[in-house]
Design a protein around this motif. Structure first.
Motif, mmCIF file in Angstrom:
data_model
loop_
_atom_site.group_PDB
_atom_site.id
_atom_site.type_symbol
_atom_site.label_atom_id
_atom_site.label_comp_id
_atom_site.label_asym_id
_atom_site.label_seq_id
_atom_site.Cartn_x
_atom_site.Cartn_y
_atom_site.Cartn_z
ATOM 1 N N THR A 7 -22.662 -70.585 78.732
ATOM 2 C CA THR A 7 -21.277 -71.206 79.594
ATOM 3 C C THR A 7 -20.835 -70.113 80.427
ATOM 4 N N ASN A 9 -18.042 -69.627 82.992
ATOM 5 C CA ASN A 9 -17.067 -70.753 83.642
ATOM 6 C C ASN A 9 -16.752 -72.115 84.018
ATOM 7 N N LYS A 10 -17.151 -72.344 82.332
ATOM 8 C CA LYS A 10 -17.793 -74.019 82.138
ATOM 9 C C LYS A 10 -18.435 -74.741 82.601
ATOM 10 N N GLN A 11 -19.595 -73.318 83.362
ATOM 11 C CA GLN A 11 -20.453 -74.363 83.599
ATOM 12 C C GLN A 11 -21.532 -73.927 83.096
ATOM 13 N N ARG A 71 -19.997 -67.866 75.562
ATOM 14 C CA ARG A 71 -18.752 -68.839 76.962
ATOM 15 C C ARG A 71 -18.682 -67.208 77.300
ATOM 16 N N THR A 73 -16.589 -65.991 80.553
ATOM 17 C CA THR A 73 -15.372 -66.560 82.221
ATOM 18 C C THR A 73 -15.584 -65.490 82.758
ATOM 19 N N LYS A 80 -7.410 -71.772 89.204
ATOM 20 C CA LYS A 80 -7.526 -73.357 88.342
ATOM 21 C C LYS A 80 -7.321 -74.551 89.822
#
Ligand code: FES
Ligand code: FES
Lengths: 167, 295
Positions: A7, A9-11, A71, A73, A80
């Protein structure tokens, strides 16, 4: 090729990568997230800093296949809903950016620090960014910016309960 | 060239894989040394076995008398541990002096030990703690003293099918203390990353019951300075003794480093580092009237 799923950046990505690919090359060349920079490629400069499972790491020192299941970032993931992250805003407000090459890494190191310690003192801030080199701005402004960001984040939390928060 | 990557899901599988791959297999954990090598030099092995996520290798066990640390433990795990600083300060100091936050978040103590770099920060304190390494392969587990683990620069006594599982050492007691000192340069700038660790056990009348001294980057690999230790055991810790021992470490460095370009600098610097580590260890080992030594 080896398949990895992770994952960023949340994708969620499910991709095949070359065995000898480094994580930084995966992020920049495959995902085209070029905010992550490569300075030294040897773990000295921190320009390639990302947050992996909650901790900052140098993406030039991780193999892409090792990131399976993690995960991540990158700098592209900190803003945001189109609004800058308070750390990014503080860097702009203080003028803690000149050429900007070190900035993504600095912002992520600052984020990891502030996620763990909301109100760090200047010494702790310096320690928090000790793995990031800046060749132009100088560190005082960067430390100022992180201090300011810390106050923005606190204000933001107060605002959230009353109005819609910082613009 | 790397053509194959394996991600074992547990220790047993990792050992199996290591066994099967033979000389082609290379373990990768934090990657902070290895990835540079893979990127910048033609790499002779073809298969990477990733052990960075094996939970079985990531632990800190503090027992009644013994401390055992899994090889996959990150430097930051040690630095953030609530008890490590109090129990073995020198090891904690060394781990917090490693690289940068990013490096400490990725780098493992096992990697530091196995890469055999003369300048591996965590190794001198582990040597001074008289640590043992626990090594596994598919069929057996063996234990050996860390000080015998180093054979030469970058060379350690581990077979291709073996994995460093953990490191253990006796927990320092009251009247015992361990310190670590290194030259405070950023890695990028350091020509010589000299370091020194001192473990001391002080008895009545400041008698040195036991002392173990280890140096990093003063030679081809981190090592115990046993000749110097022998001179000090049983002696009373006082100013002339400090004087004598710093002179002695100068002599040892001089002989070992010979005509290397860094020798002049290192011979001077090691005296300061060692003296500092020694004084601090003794001071902490006992509530000691330190000031007479602290010129
Ligand atoms: S590019 Fe990764 S630390 Fe410099
Ligand atoms: S702003 Fe240029 S390197 Fe930091």
């Amino acid at each position: 090729m080896i398949s990895i799923s992770l994952t960023v950046n949340k994708q969620v990505y499910q991709v095949e990568v070359e065995e000898d690919l480094r994580l930084i090359d995966f992020i920049r060349d495959k995902l085209m997230l070029t905010g992550t920079k490569e300075g030294c490629g040897e773990g000295e400069c921190g320009a390639c800093t990302i947050i992996m499972d909650g901790k900052t790491v140098n993406s030039c020192l991780v193999m892409a296949f090792q990131a399976h299941g993690s995960r991540i970032t990158t700098i592209e993931g900190v803003a945001k809903d189109g609004a800058l992250h308070p750390i990014q805003q503080a860097f702009l407000d203080v003028g803690a950016v000149q050429c900007g090459f070190c900035t993504p890494g600095m912002v992520l190191s600052a984020k990891a620090l502030l996620d763990e310690n909301e109100v760090p003192n200047r010494h702790q801030i310096r320690e928090g960014i000790s793995g990031n080199l800046c060749r132009c701005t100088g560190y005082n402004k960067i430390v100022d910016a992180i201090e300011l960001a810390s106050s923005y984040i606190k204000e933001g939390q107060q605002d959230e309960t009353s109005s819609s928060g910082r613009q | 060239m790397i053509t194959k990557c394996i991600r074992p899901s547990n220790l047993e599988e990792a050992l199996e894989q290591l066994n099967q791959q033979g000389y082609d297999g290379k373990l990768i954990a934090g990657g902070t040394d290895l990835v540079i090598e893979i990127k910048h030099h033609p790499y002779e092995k073809s298969t990477l076995i990733d052990i960075s996520r094996l939970k079985e290798l990531r632990f800190i066990e503090i027992g009644e008398t013994e401390i055992c640390i899994g090889a996959g433990t990150r430097f930051s795990d040690i630095v953030n541990h609530p008890e490590m600083k109090g129990i073995c300060a020198g090891l904690w100091e060394a781990c917090s002096s490693v690289g940068s936050p990013q490096i400490r978040n990725a780098g493992t103590i096992g990697g530091n030990i196995c890469n055999g770099s003369p300048a591996a920060d965590s190794v001198p304190p582990l040597l001074a703690l008289d640590a043992q390494v626990i090594i596994k392969d598919t069929t057996k587990t063996r234990t050996m003293p860390l000080k015998d683990f180093y054979i030469d620069k970058g060379k350690v006594a581990i077979e291709a099918n073996e994995l460093l599982y953990a490191i253990k050492f006796r927990k320092p007691k009251k009247d015992e203390y361990i310190t670590f000192e290194k030259l405070g340069l950023r890695k990028a700038l350091a020509i010589a990353r000299l370091s020194c660790a001192v473990f001391i056990s002080l008895g009545d009348g400041d008698k040195i019951e036991d002392i173990r001294i280890a140096t990093g980057a003063m030679g081809a690999y981190p090592q115990r300075e046993e000749a110097l230790e022998k001179l000090l055991i049983g002696e009373v810790f006082d100013a002339p003794l400090i004087e004598m021992s710093t002179q002695e470490i100068f002599n040892i460095a001089k002989q070992r480093l010979g005509s290397r370009s860094s020798a002049v600098f290192k011979c001077e610097a090691i005296q300061g580092l060692f003296g500092k580590a020694l004084r601090r260890a003794a001071k902490e080992a006992k509530s000691y009237d330190f000031h007479q030594f602290n010129s």
